[in-house]
Enzyme design. Structure first.
Site, PDB file in Angstrom:
ATOM      1  CG  HIS A   1      -1.878   1.088   1.286  1.00 10.53           C
ATOM      2  ND1 HIS A   1      -3.061   1.072   0.590  1.00 10.53           N
ATOM      3  CD2 HIS A   1      -1.840   2.265   1.945  1.00 10.53           C
ATOM      4  CE1 HIS A   1      -3.709   2.186   0.821  1.00 10.53           C
ATOM      5  NE2 HIS A   1      -2.996   2.937   1.639  1.00 10.53           N
TER       6      HIS A   1
ATOM      7  CG  HIS B   1     -10.759   3.347   2.879  1.00 12.54           C
ATOM      8  ND1 HIS B   1     -11.355   3.733   4.050  1.00 12.54           N
ATOM      9  CD2 HIS B   1      -9.434   3.244   3.162  1.00 12.54           C
ATOM     10  CE1 HIS B   1     -10.425   3.873   4.985  1.00 12.54           C
ATOM     11  NE2 HIS B   1      -9.261   3.594   4.473  1.00 12.54           N
TER      12      HIS B   1
HETATM   13  N1  LIG Z   1      -1.841   4.593 -10.226  1.00  9.38           N
HETATM   14  C1  LIG Z   1      -1.128   5.686  -9.991  1.00  9.38           C
HETATM   15  N2  LIG Z   1      -0.883   6.528 -10.955  1.00  9.38           N
HETATM   16  C2  LIG Z   1      -0.205   7.637 -10.725  1.00  9.38           C
HETATM   17  N3  LIG Z   1       0.238   7.993  -9.544  1.00  9.38           N
HETATM   18  C3  LIG Z   1       0.005   7.196  -8.535  1.00  9.38           C
HETATM   19  C4  LIG Z   1      -0.694   6.016  -8.712  1.00  9.38           C
HETATM   20  N4  LIG Z   1      -0.817   5.406  -7.545  1.00  9.38           N
HETATM   21  C5  LIG Z   1      -0.210   6.207  -6.674  1.00  9.38           C
HETATM   22  N5  LIG Z   1       0.297   7.296  -7.262  1.00  9.38           N
HETATM   23  C6  LIG Z   1       0.966   8.396  -6.604  1.00  9.38           C
HETATM   24  O1  LIG Z   1       1.811   7.899  -5.615  1.00  9.38           O
HETATM   25  C7  LIG Z   1       1.775   8.715  -4.454  1.00  9.38           C
HETATM   26  C8  LIG Z   1       1.490   7.917  -3.219  1.00  9.38           C
HETATM   27  O2  LIG Z   1       0.173   7.471  -3.251  1.00  9.38           O
HETATM   28  P1  LIG Z   1      -0.622   7.083  -1.944  1.00  9.38           P
HETATM   29  O3  LIG Z   1       0.197   6.216  -1.116  1.00  9.38           O
HETATM   30  O4  LIG Z   1      -1.940   6.559  -2.381  1.00  9.38           O
HETATM   31  O5  LIG Z   1      -0.829   8.507  -1.281  1.00  9.38           O
HETATM   32  P2  LIG Z   1      -1.139   8.800   0.237  1.00  9.38           P
HETATM   33  O6  LIG Z   1       0.160   8.684   0.940  1.00  9.38           O
HETATM   34  O7  LIG Z   1      -1.654  10.189   0.190  1.00  9.38           O
HETATM   35  O8  LIG Z   1      -2.131   7.778   0.686  1.00  9.38           O
HETATM   36  C9  LIG Z   1       0.728   9.769  -4.710  1.00  9.38           C
HETATM   37  O9  LIG Z   1       1.345  10.954  -5.049  1.00  9.38           O
HETATM   38  C10 LIG Z   1      -0.049   9.243  -5.875  1.00  9.38           C
HETATM   39  O10 LIG Z   1      -0.561  10.297  -6.627  1.00  9.38           O
END
Ligand SMILES: Nc1ncnc2c1ncn2[C@@H]1O[C@H](COP(=O)(O)OP(=O)(O)O)[C@@H](O)[C@H]1O
Ligand SMILES: [Mg+2]
Lengths: 739, 233, 80, 80
Positions: free
Chosen positions: A49, A95
């Site tokens: 995650h 979620h």
């Molecule tokens: N499928 C995807 N395409 C583009 N960017 C992604 C994708 N999945 C995640 N990211 C980018 O990776 C970063 C970390 O995502 P995430 O862990 O979901 O964020 P957070 O820490 O806010 O929960 C974010 O900046 C998100 O935009």
């Protein structure tokens, strides 16, 4: 309580979800056995995650740049320039698992999390959307899940005070044990006042804001947490409860202190709470961080360092403040009744140090926690391309009317009013197009600009052909924005798949990303944020591959947006785009013939773009009076939707000779739209189409109170509406949410 | 017009209300914080907007009704000042004892956001002079607890004294359970206090005032108020 | 000290939630429930150890905030 | 027969309502309340007069509808 110095056994490592080689990496990195808290920190930072270890390699291929992109992936949310000194900040996040365990709270906290991502960057949220996938309606848990998830999304967004303006709902048995809840939030900020996570400056105070920390959502090791529990209550619940009231206060307080110039860096506490946010702030700013856990506001007694570092309590933020503004910021937080505590500071050197009760509980290299996370190039196999189904090989229905009436009353095509009426979709007073159209349109405060918003994906296409399905999801999103007259600007994606350790699942993932990338490039529609959700499977059965795409488009003048409702009788109905009668993977095939097979319709991205640009121009110069894109269920369904939205009927001409009637009316060829044009403008519009080499044909005329397909008796719009509106309320009548 | 819009923690339609007041009266309202104990000098209209004050926790409006500013509102109303409560504002007024009755969970227990039709029962109040008696207007609702109830005696008094100002109706003005989305007794959507200077209503007229956004049936209420206050001044 | 305040709707006041629950129980096949009325409980932790004082405090909390005495009754219990 | 089902949040589960009520009591000047957790009661009228049967029925109602056992505990009392 397990002491921090507990010997780390292979069982404990496994309980923390770290593979033996990943644990070896930990040992190599720090040169000694980790403490329990450190093990917890690694497990949080290196799980799928947070670390994106299976997906990172592939995500890099997505196009993320564009002239209007201010911030692409890598921050809490993506940011695009919408002119007039304003920026649009948005992201979508899943979620899924929490919503299956506890649908109301799971969905509610999903909305809370994504709203935080958006206002953390300095934006005031102006709209939410969601994409929901549930199991088969007849599955015993489905109704309960729908009821709880919808109530939870509404419960959070309504109370927080943001309109939920759009989304999608689908049902399929492949989501039986694994429903999907993808929530998207959109905000507006001043372009020159965007806030980021990177800390700067040594010795700066790190401030904890918002609600107190409890033992919510500590997954970690079930064994370890069982032992943490000394009282007889038994297993400690890990369900997070949302508190939209506190989040609303947090929003106002954050925007106020940002406005007053107190903030150097800010990061919300989402997954892996304090750990993830503190590490990110330090690592991005090339700084170390020291945390003093004695200062962390706790809701429960006797919380250990391990628990505090892994808690996922909601409605919390971490900030680096300008030291001279500390008092001012504190006063603002107190005014809003929120906790405010200095819990640490930035340091030189790149260590992440956690102190608790006079002891160092963790001392780790901060950069490596993020950067040195394992990264996998997992094996993948591409599924064989399914064979193309010829229209002639699909039986014709008993009657077109019968098929149409049946289709509009199916779970996937019926009205979702029962859902969106539980969402306050008008708060803010800026909702120009409410749910039910192709894309929602929200006025940018005081106008004249408007944003068009939508979420899309067709999982059955992705299952049949991940690459075409990925393309299609982006294309449909782009088309929906275009159909309201907006210029599509950028997307956020939420990639929901099964277990990436299975090569065929990884094949779907890789294929879908390739498709998304290709479509985004061809349509100048960069990806600016997103989220990946893997391991969505139960008993070895994966969900349908579901790469949800959330799109944002811009209208220079929101009053020019088009709706799908027929406007008046006697107007020409024009079909834009090429119709071949593609029935493979269509709703017709699934719902009428009981078959889910064949290749999905291919997406010609050049045609997609040309047709869309043509339609948008018609809308903007007011030649088109109504517009609607064609998707699930094809031409007949689109016509019925236009009629039902208005109460005005239509009479349709014969299908062309070279296409079987049912394939013409129900086929799902892509890159198509319907527009209505006043009779006087038809010739002009057709001439323009020829000039632009866009295929446009007149297929009928609006009028009357019935939809009349050639050779069929008229179907009154009222009776269509009854069928369209009936299914979901009738289905849900059997359920009451937990009182 | 010198309107004061009350702001409680968790209130969320205060911006919609302020914009509408500005748009319809030409005057920016004052935003008044719940912890204040006085209204701005010269206030001639108090508006308690919609939202979720204190998250709707305990009972909708219960906690807000007991904040310091409400004492000021009580004495303002006691002197005949005009008070308008919309949605959560209506709930707060009931909890504060400024209006009788309570707003319970909607009959179907779900939050409902949709346009509804209201029959305006009287046009001889400062709040409804912009409408004709019997006129049907279309305004949105967005609430989970809008099901108005009171004991039989109170209802009889409200009806007897003509204090029911708005009722949920069909588009042609018929009172019909199918058009009463929350199950309120006698389809009650808005009521006046005894003196006629405090109005509480569940629907959101403030969201239906701009032609560019859609229906404008909510304008009458604000136009009427502006006129009433203009005349008084 | 631990205490509990129970708040229930007065007789005669309509309870939409209770009614809906009755219906839901029936449709779940839970038979034999004649009526349901929903109320609230507040589990309260009180500082100090004087029972009489605690009761006075709880009564005050109930009167002033926890119950809407127009439609609700309440009952106070100090559990010790 | 009359019965009561009391539903309370499990320990450790956040209770935003309770938290807000604590704050409201404090600002009303009601001093001495250390914490508040809010739950629900259901006052139920049951047909028949078999206690054991009634208890089974109530348990069923609680499990299937009245309590969300992921986050709540419940307690059944037949009052007779
Ligand atoms: N499928 C995807 N395409 C583009 N960017 C992604 C994708 N999945 C995640 N990211 C980018 O990776 C970063 C970390 O995502 P995430 O862990 O979901 O964020 P957070 O820490 O806010 O929960 C974010 O900046 C998100 O935009
Ligand atoms: Mg985030």
């Amino acid at each position: 309580m397990i002491p921090n110095a507990t010997p780390i056994t292979p069982e404990l490592v496994a309980e923390h979800g770290l593979k033996p080689d990943e644990y070896k990496r930990v040992l190599d990195l720090i040169g000694r056995e980790p403490s329990l808290t450190e093990l917890g920190i690694f497990s949080a930072m290196w799980n799928e995650h947070c670390s994106y270890k299976s997906s990172k390699v592939h995500l890099r291929s997505l196009p993320t740049k564009g002239p209007h992109v201010i911030q692409g992936p890598g921050e809490n949310a993506g940011v695009i320039d919408i002119g007039d000194g304003l920026a649009c900040v948005f992201k979508m996040e899943s979620h899924n698992h929490p919503s299956y365990i506890e649908p109301y709270q799971g969905a509610a906290t999903g909305v809370g999390g994504i709203l935080r991502d958006v206002f953390t960057m300095g934006a005031r949220p102006i709209a939410c959307l969601n994409a929901l996938s549930f199991g088969a309606p007849e599955h015993p848990k489905t109704r309960h899940l729908v009821s709880g998830v919808v109530a939870g999304i509404g419960g959070y967004g309504n109370s927080f005070g943001v309109p939920t303006v759009g989304g999608s709902v689908r049902f399929h048995s492949r989501y039986d044990g694994n429903n999907l809840v993808n929530a998207m939030a959109v905000g507006i900020a001043q372009k020159d006042k965007i806030f980021y996570a990177a800390a700067s400056g040594v010795g700066m105070p790190i401030v904890y804001l918002g609600s107190k920390t409890g033992r919510d959502g500590i997954h970690g090791a079930s064994m370890a947490s069982a032992e943490f529990d000394e009282d007889s209550e038994g297993k400690r619940p890990t369900v997070q409860v949302g508190d939209p009231f506190s989040e609303k206060l947090l929003l106002e307080a954050c925007l106020e202190i940002m406005h007053k110039g107190c903030v150097i860096a800010i990061q919300d506490m989402g997954a892996a709470g304090l750990t993830c946010s503190a590490v990110e702030m330090g690592a991005k700013g090339d700084l170390g961080v020291v945390l003093d856990l004695d200062k962390v506001p706790c809701r429960e007694e006797g919380m250990s360092a391990y628990e505090m570092m892994l808690s996922e309590s909601q409605e919390r933020m971490l900030m680096v403040l300008k030291p001279e503004k500390e008092k001012e910021a504190e006063a603002i937080f107190r005014k809003w009744g929120l906790d405010f505590a200095i819990v640490g500071e930035t340091t030189r050197g790149n260590r992440f140090i956690v102190r608790h009760q006079g002891e160092v509980m963790a001392d780790l290299p901060i950069k490596e926690l993020g950067d040195q996370a394992p990264e996998y190039k997992r094996a993948f196999v591409n599924a064989a391309k399914p064979k193309v189904i010829e229209a002639d090989d699909v039986p014709a229905p008993v009657g077109l009317n019968e098929a149409l009436e049946k289709l509009i009353a199916t779970p996937d095509l019926c009205s979702k009013r029962w859902v969106w009426e539980q969402y306050d979709h008008i708060i803010g007073g800026n909702t120009v197009q409410r749910p039910g159209g192709d894309a929602a349109v929200v006025r940018v405060e005081d106008g004249p600009k408007g944003l068009a918003l939508t979420t899309d994906v067709t999982p059955r296409y992705c299952e049949a052909d991940a690459f075409e399905g990925g393309k299609q999801a982006v294309a449909e999103c782009w088309r929906n924005l275009t159909a309201v007259g907006a210029k599509p600007l950028a997307v956020t994606d939420n990639l929901n798949f099964g277990n990436p350790e299975r090569p065929e699942i990884m094949g779907q993932f890789v294929g879908a990303i390739r498709g998304i990338a290709e479509a985004c490039k061809a349509l100048d529609f960069p990806v600016v944020s997103g989220n990946v959700s893997l391991y969505n499977e139960t008993n070895g059965k994966a969900i349908l591959p579901t790469p949800s795409i959330g799109g944002v488009g811009l209208l220079d003048d929101f009053t020019k947006s088009a709706t799908l409702a027929f406007k008046r009788a006697g107007e020409a109905i024009l079909l834009v785009g090429e119709t071949t009668g593609w029935l493979g993977q269509s709703m017709y095939l699934r719902e009428i013939c009981g078959r889910e097979d064949g290749a999905p319709p291919p997406v010609d991205l050049i045609e997609e773009r040309e047709n869309g640009d043509f339609v948008r121009a018609l809308i903007l110069d007011v030649s088109a009076t109504a517009a609607h894109d064609l998707s699930d269920g094809g031409l007949a369904i689109a016509l019925a939707e236009m009629a039902m939205a208005s109460g005005i009927g239509a009479t349709l001409d014969d299908a062309p000779d070279d296409i079987p009637a049912h394939a013409y009316w129900f086929g799902e060829d892509q890159a198509r739209y319907l527009v209505t044009v006043p009779a006087a403008k038809v010739a002009d519009v057709l001439a323009r189409a020829r000039a632009a080499s866009v295929l446009v044909s007149r297929i009928g005329t609006t009028g009357g109170d019935a939809l009349t397909l050639p050779g069929e008796s008229p179907l009154t719009v009222a009776s269509l509406r009854d069928k369209f509106e009936a299914w979901l309320p009738a289905y849900m009548a059997g359920e009451m949410t937990n009182a | 017009m010198k309107a004061a819009v009350l702001v409680f923690p968790g209130i969320n339609r205060e911006r919609d209300m302020a914009r509408t007041l500005k748009l319809t009266s030409g005057h920016e309202p004052a935003m008044v914080w719940h912890a204040d104990s006085e209204l701005p000098a010269g206030t001639d209209l108090v508006v308690i907007p919609g939202g979720f004050s204190y998250g709707d926790y305990l009972r909708c409006g219960a906690i807000a009704a007991r904040s310091p500013i409400m004492d000021a509102v009580r004495s303002f109303a006691g002197k005949g000042g005009l008070v308008l409560g919309v949605c959560n504002g209506f709930q707060i007024l009931c909890e504060a004892g400024l209006l009788p009755g309570v707003l319970m969970r909607n009959e179907n227990l779900r939050f409902i956001c949709r346009d509804v039709y209201l029959r305006v029962e009287r046009s001889d109040t400062p709040f409804t002079r912009g409408y004709n008696a019997g006129q049907v207007i279309r305004v949105p609702v967005a609430h989970g607890e809008g099901n108005y109830i009171a004991d039989g005696e109170t209802i009889a008094r409200l009806e007897g004294e003509g204090r029911v100002v708005f009722r949920y109706s069909s588009p042609d003005g018929m009172i019909d359970p199918n058009w009463n989305h929350n199950g309120a007794i006698n389809a009650i959507a808005g009521i006046l206090n005894e003196r006629g200077n405090v109005l509480g209503m569940m629907p959101h007229p403030e969201n239906h005032v701009e032609p560019a956004i859609g229906v404008t049936d909510g304008r009458g209420l604000f136009a009427g108020l502006t006129e009433a206050l203009g005349r008084a001044a | 000290m631990k205490a509990r305040i129970t708040v229930t709707l007065k007789t005669g006041i309509l309870d939409p939630q209770g009614k809906a629950i009755e219906g839901a129980l029936r449709s779940l096949g839970v038979e034999g429930v004649a009526s349901v009325r929903q109320g609230k409980v507040f589990d309260i932790e009180i500082e100090g150890s004087d029972r009489a004082q605690a009761e006075a405090l709880l009564k005050q909390a109930a009167d002033r905030l926890l119950a809407n005495t127009v439609i609700e009754n309440y009952h106070v219990q100090v559990l010790g």
